[in-house]
Design a protein around this motif. Structure first.
Motif, mmCIF file in Angstrom:
data_model
loop_
_atom_site.group_PDB
_atom_site.id
_atom_site.type_symbol
_atom_site.label_atom_id
_atom_site.label_comp_id
_atom_site.label_asym_id
_atom_site.label_seq_id
_atom_site.Cartn_x
_atom_site.Cartn_y
_atom_site.Cartn_z
ATOM 1 N N HIS A 454 0.794 -1.101 0.002
ATOM 2 C CA HIS A 454 -0.073 0.086 -0.020
ATOM 3 C C HIS A 454 0.885 1.145 0.133
ATOM 4 N N ARG A 457 2.484 1.604 -3.343
ATOM 5 C CA ARG A 457 1.479 1.845 -4.602
ATOM 6 C C ARG A 457 0.804 3.339 -4.449
ATOM 7 N N THR A 458 0.883 3.808 -3.348
ATOM 8 C CA THR A 458 0.116 5.449 -3.470
ATOM 9 C C THR A 458 1.287 6.447 -4.144
ATOM 10 N N THR A 461 1.097 5.545 -7.506
ATOM 11 C CA THR A 461 -0.134 5.858 -8.617
ATOM 12 C C THR A 461 -0.038 7.160 -8.726
ATOM 13 N N MET A 462 0.366 8.403 -7.940
ATOM 14 C CA MET A 462 0.544 9.657 -8.262
ATOM 15 C C MET A 462 1.573 9.906 -9.286
ATOM 16 N N GLU A 482 1.816 21.902 -10.682
ATOM 17 C CA GLU A 482 1.225 21.125 -9.347
ATOM 18 C C GLU A 482 1.353 19.664 -9.731
ATOM 19 N N ALA A 483 1.224 19.288 -10.781
ATOM 20 C CA ALA A 483 1.409 17.730 -11.389
ATOM 21 C C ALA A 483 2.924 17.544 -11.042
ATOM 22 N N ARG A 486 3.920 17.161 -7.582
ATOM 23 C CA ARG A 486 3.202 16.075 -6.964
ATOM 24 C C ARG A 486 4.050 14.934 -7.303
ATOM 25 N N ARG A 493 9.338 10.306 -1.899
ATOM 26 C CA ARG A 493 8.639 9.530 -0.938
ATOM 27 C C ARG A 493 9.127 8.084 -1.270
ATOM 28 N N ASP A 615 -2.398 8.373 13.249
ATOM 29 C CA ASP A 615 -3.276 8.663 12.412
ATOM 30 C C ASP A 615 -4.599 9.840 12.874
ATOM 31 N N LYS A 617 -5.904 13.848 11.805
ATOM 32 C CA LYS A 617 -6.201 14.913 10.668
ATOM 33 C C LYS A 617 -5.129 15.749 10.704
ATOM 34 N N ARG A 620 -2.033 14.364 9.000
ATOM 35 C CA ARG A 620 -2.564 13.368 7.735
ATOM 36 C C ARG A 620 -1.468 13.943 6.665
ATOM 37 N N GLU A 621 -1.151 15.134 6.722
ATOM 38 C CA GLU A 621 -0.602 15.717 5.270
ATOM 39 C C GLU A 621 0.968 15.464 5.553
#
Lengths: 705, 126
Positions: A454, A457-458, A461-462, A482-483, A486, A493, A615, A617, A620-621
């Motif tokens: 996981h 993959r995250t 995926t981006m 921005e893309a 990212r 990461r 975990d 809020k 989270r970032e």
């Protein structure tokens, strides 16, 4: 003296035992005599007679020898009393001698001229008459005065009572001159008692004669001499021998064996009728046969006993092996009926031995498949193990054992035939292992894999998604940017995650090597915080005298980087981060304080675990792999230090760790030349992550350098 | 304009979905966890919910079950968004009532196609 009395008896029993052996061997010999000639039979009888005669002779000597020692001992003890004339004491000692050996009829003391001075006997009243008797011409006096050793007179003495043997020993003063003689009178009947115990076959006899032919045993009084017998003529010349000749009192030809008694003119004569030889032989034959059977029985018993012991030992050994193994074990007979169970399976399945022994194995131990459905394995069990005699295992299958209370326990099991001699089936043994722990580990592993996949993959995926968007359509410049950012962040990461995973793998496999050397923590802290100072206010508090620590500098830098970057990441922009360095006993404690969000108790508890991320809020970032603190903790422990965190929600966090103080300050001169490989460092392979690291004392490393 | 809710704890994923689908035809709403997803779904009744499975707190499956169990929100088409490719996860999603699933990493073009497909299917959309 007191011990002397015990000896005759033990000698007798020794002789008896010896005799028993002799008789037994004679009987044994008889067993082999089935076809022997008469001569051989006679020789055998004679041989056995001869042995009996020798034993009789030895017995007499041994007994009289003991009595001689007793007399000599008493004589020795009387020296003072005799020289001072304390006759009362002398009488006491003479009485004592009779008490020690009651076979002594009378004991007397003769003075230096051979006159009786003191005497002790059962009949003390009659003793008075003996005082003053002149025994100076008796050999018991003259020989005792002449000889240093105690003396047994070979002649038979006739007193008022029974005929006796005289044993005497001189009492000598310090110059060796005889000042008296102790005489003990032993009845001749003692010889009869000694020879009585020696059995001979029917019609035969054991007797002691003098070489003049006077019979000393088995007569009330020694009678006339019968010197004109061959046996006495020969006894004068030879010490022992056998012959077939008449003996006194027995008219016919006899099988005779004689043995003279040392230091005397006595001869032991063992005789049997010549005609008895064949009877004896037959008896012996029968006895020999009986002995043979006895021996077979004895040997059989011995062998049986040993076998039984072996079997018992084998049984104990095999049952103790089964009992000791921590896996469950069940044995069955060839038909699959349970014959034994070990304690491990009792506690695993819940059935005691008494509940299951005698029942069919598949009925008791029900195996369950992956969805807890019972597996029909009776046929498989019978076919594979019992018929084909192959080992059946559950390897590769998810199986459980249904316990007595119906609970499934994950197990792996193995069934093997027990083969007896010649390959016949003796039974089966089943080994059942509780694999709950392994299954748990397995689940942990797959959950870790799923977490890692996981996490991978995250960002992937981006990267894929944003790059595909960029390629597939035209976008506004700000969206494009921005893309791209990212994509950039995601690849960073991904790289960090891979780095961390590799670190974890290296730590856990023990491949990470600690190169410990004395180092300055402050210097490392300054290096770590430098890149953060642009965006954040970072302060360092340091004790005045901060000792060097013994640690791997690269690892310390990594530890500090993780903690400082966490402090920066998890606290609001503008909130200062504070680093404190202080010596605490033999360590330097480093604390990184932030004024961030803080942590709850639950979060603190899981903080240093793998993939443990907070975990919430608010955080989270914040990017992270969830591995940083796990790696940090492992690295600290590799240095021999410890790490902990203190925090409360909303009140910031304090992460502290310790490093061992180096025993000596580092040298001020330049480092050792590269030719010495480690240059003052020591390489330590870490056995497993999280374990304390044993390191040689710093002082020794210094010397090595 | 169709309303579309994306629920994922990764803001990068949300941003990717937004960039992919944002157009005159779709209005994108974002939720950063399960609770927020449930809240927004009940409030805005989106036409489509792209729901990540692995989220802290209330998971995607929990949210799915809650929405499908509520007659007021049961009509919302739910597509599970999952990094897990295993059958078990797909089955779990179906059991929870999700209409479809989409695995990560995903292609934005394929996602767009999938979403268009869903809305053009008979009986769907308004």
């Amino acid at each position: 003296l007191m011990n002397a009395g015990g000896r005759p008896r033990s000698d007798v029993s020794r002789v008896t035992a010896l005799l028993a052996v002799v008789v037994l061997s004679a009987f044994l010999a008889g067993a082999w005599n089935l076809y022997a000639t008469r001569n051989q039979l006679r020789d055998e009888v004679q041989g056995s007679n001869r042995t009996t005669a020798r034993i009789a002779s030895e017995t007499i000597l041994a007994n009289l020898g003991v009595q001689k020692q007793l007399v000599a001992g008493v004589a020795q003890g009387l020296i003072e009393d005799v020289s001072t004339g304390s006759l009362g004491k002398v009488r006491g000692d003479l009485r004592l001698m009779r008490e020690i050996d009651p076979r002594i009829l009378r004991s007397s003391l003769l003075d230096r001229s051979g006159f009786v001075v003191v005497t002790a006997s059962a009949d003390e009243a009659g003793d008075g008459a003996l005082i003053g008797r002149d025994d100076s011409r008796c050999d018991c006096f003259t020989a005792a005065v002449e000889n240093a050793a105690p003396y047994l007179s070979p002649s038979i003495h006739f007193g008022d009572e029974a005929p006796y043997l005289a044993i005497s020993s001189a009492v000598r003063d310090s110059s060796g001159e005889a000042i008296g003689v102790v005489v003990a009178e032993v009845p001749v009947s003692v010889l009869s008692l000694l020879t009585q115990s020696l059995g001979v076959s029917p019609g035969g006899s054991v007797n002691v004669f003098t070489t003049q032919g006077v019979q000393l045993t088995n007569v009330s009084r020694p009678g006339t001499a019968f010197p004109n017998y061959d046996v006495f003529r020969r006894a004068v010349r030879e010490q022992s021998g056998t012959l077939q000749a008449p003996v006194p009192g027995k008219s016919r030809d006899r099988l005779v064996a004689f043995e003279t008694v040392h230091e005397t003119n006595w001869v032991v004569i063992v005789e049997q009728p010549a005609s008895a030889a064949s009877i004896v032989a037959t008896t012996k034959r029968l006895a020999g046969f009986g002995a043979f059977i006895n021996i077979i029985l004895i040997v059989g018993a011995v062998i049986a006993r040993r076998l039984f012991k072996q079997l018992e030992a084998e049984r104990v050994r095999s049952s103790s092996i089964l009992d000791s193994i921590p896996d469950g074990a069940v044995t069955t007979d060839p038909g699959g009926i349970i014959t034994s169970v070990n304690p491990a399976i009792e506690s695993l399945a819940g059935w005691g031995a008494s509940e299951v022994v005698g029942r069919p194995f598949p009925d008791v131990y029900v195996l369950l498949g992956p969805h807890d459905q019972p597996i029909e394995w009776r046929d498989e069990f019978l076919d594979k193990v019992v018929q084909s005699r192959v080992v059946a295992t559950s390897r590769g299958y998810d199986m459980s054992l249904r316990t007595k209370d119906g609970r499934p326990v994950p197990v792996s099991h193995m069934l093997a035939p027990i083969l007896g001699r010649g390959g016949s089936l003796a039974g089966c043994v089943a080994v059942v292992r509780d694999v709950s722990y392994e299954k748990e580990l397995d689940q942990m592993k797959s959950s870790l894999i799923s977490t890692v996949s996981h996490e991978l993959r995250t960002p992937l995926t981006m990267i894929q998604g944003f790059s595909e968007l960029l390629l597939s359509r035209s976008m506004a410049p700000d969206r494009e940017r921005e893309a791209l950012s990212r994509i950039n962040a995601s690849s960073e990461r991904l790289a960090r995650l891979i780095d961390d995973l590799l670190s974890v793998s290296r730590i856990e496999s023990g491949r990470l090597v600690v190169r410990a050397a004395p180092m300055d923590v402050r210097e490392a802290v300054d290096e770590v915080i430098a890149p953060f100072t642009e965006q954040r206010r970072l302060t360092v508090d340091q004790a005045e005298e901060l000792p060097h620590v013994m640690a791997d500098r690269d690892m310390v830098v990594q530890i500090l980087t993780n903690l400082v970057s966490n402090a920066v990441k998890y606290s609001p922009a503008g909130a200062p981060v504070h680093v404190v360095l202080q010596p605490v006993s033999d360590t330097v404690q480093v604390t990184v304080e932030d004024q961030g969000l803080g942590l709850t108790k639950e979060e603190l508890a899981k903080l240093f675990q793998k993939f443990a991320r907070v975990d919430r809020k608010e955080v989270r970032e914040v990017s992270g792999t969830g591995l940083g603190l796990y790696i940090t903790k492992s690295l600290v422990e590799m240095q021999g230090g410890r790490i902990w965190a203190e925090s409360e929600p909303g009140r910031g966090s304090r992460f502290s760790f310790t490093l061992q103080v180096a025993e000596q300050e580092p040298p001020t001169e330049p480092a050792a030349p590269p030719s010495t490989v480690d240059g003052g460092q020591s390489r330590i392979a870490i056995p497993t992550a999280g374990e304390g690291v044993e390191r040689p004392p710093a002082s020794r490393q210094r010397r090595d350098a | 304009v169709r309303k579309l809710l994306i629920a994922d704890d990764e803001d990068g994923i949300r941003s990717l979905v937004r960039m992919t689908l944002e157009s005159d035809s779709y209005e994108i709403l974002e939720a950063a966890d399960g609770d927020e997803a449930l809240e927004l779904a009940r409030k805005h009744h989106p036409d489509l919910l792209l729901l990540d499975v692995m989220m802290p707190g209330m998971t995607g499956l929990d949210v799915c079950r809650a929405l499908k169990g509520d007659p007021g929100t049961a009509h919302i088409t739910i597509v599970m968004l999952t990094a897990r490719a295993q059958d078990a996860d797909r089955e779990a999603g179906q059991a929870a009532g999700a209409e479809s699933y989409f695995t990560k990493p995903f292609s934005p073009v394929a996602l767009l196609r999938k979403v268009d497909e869903i809305f053009s299917a008979p009986g769907n959309g308004s």
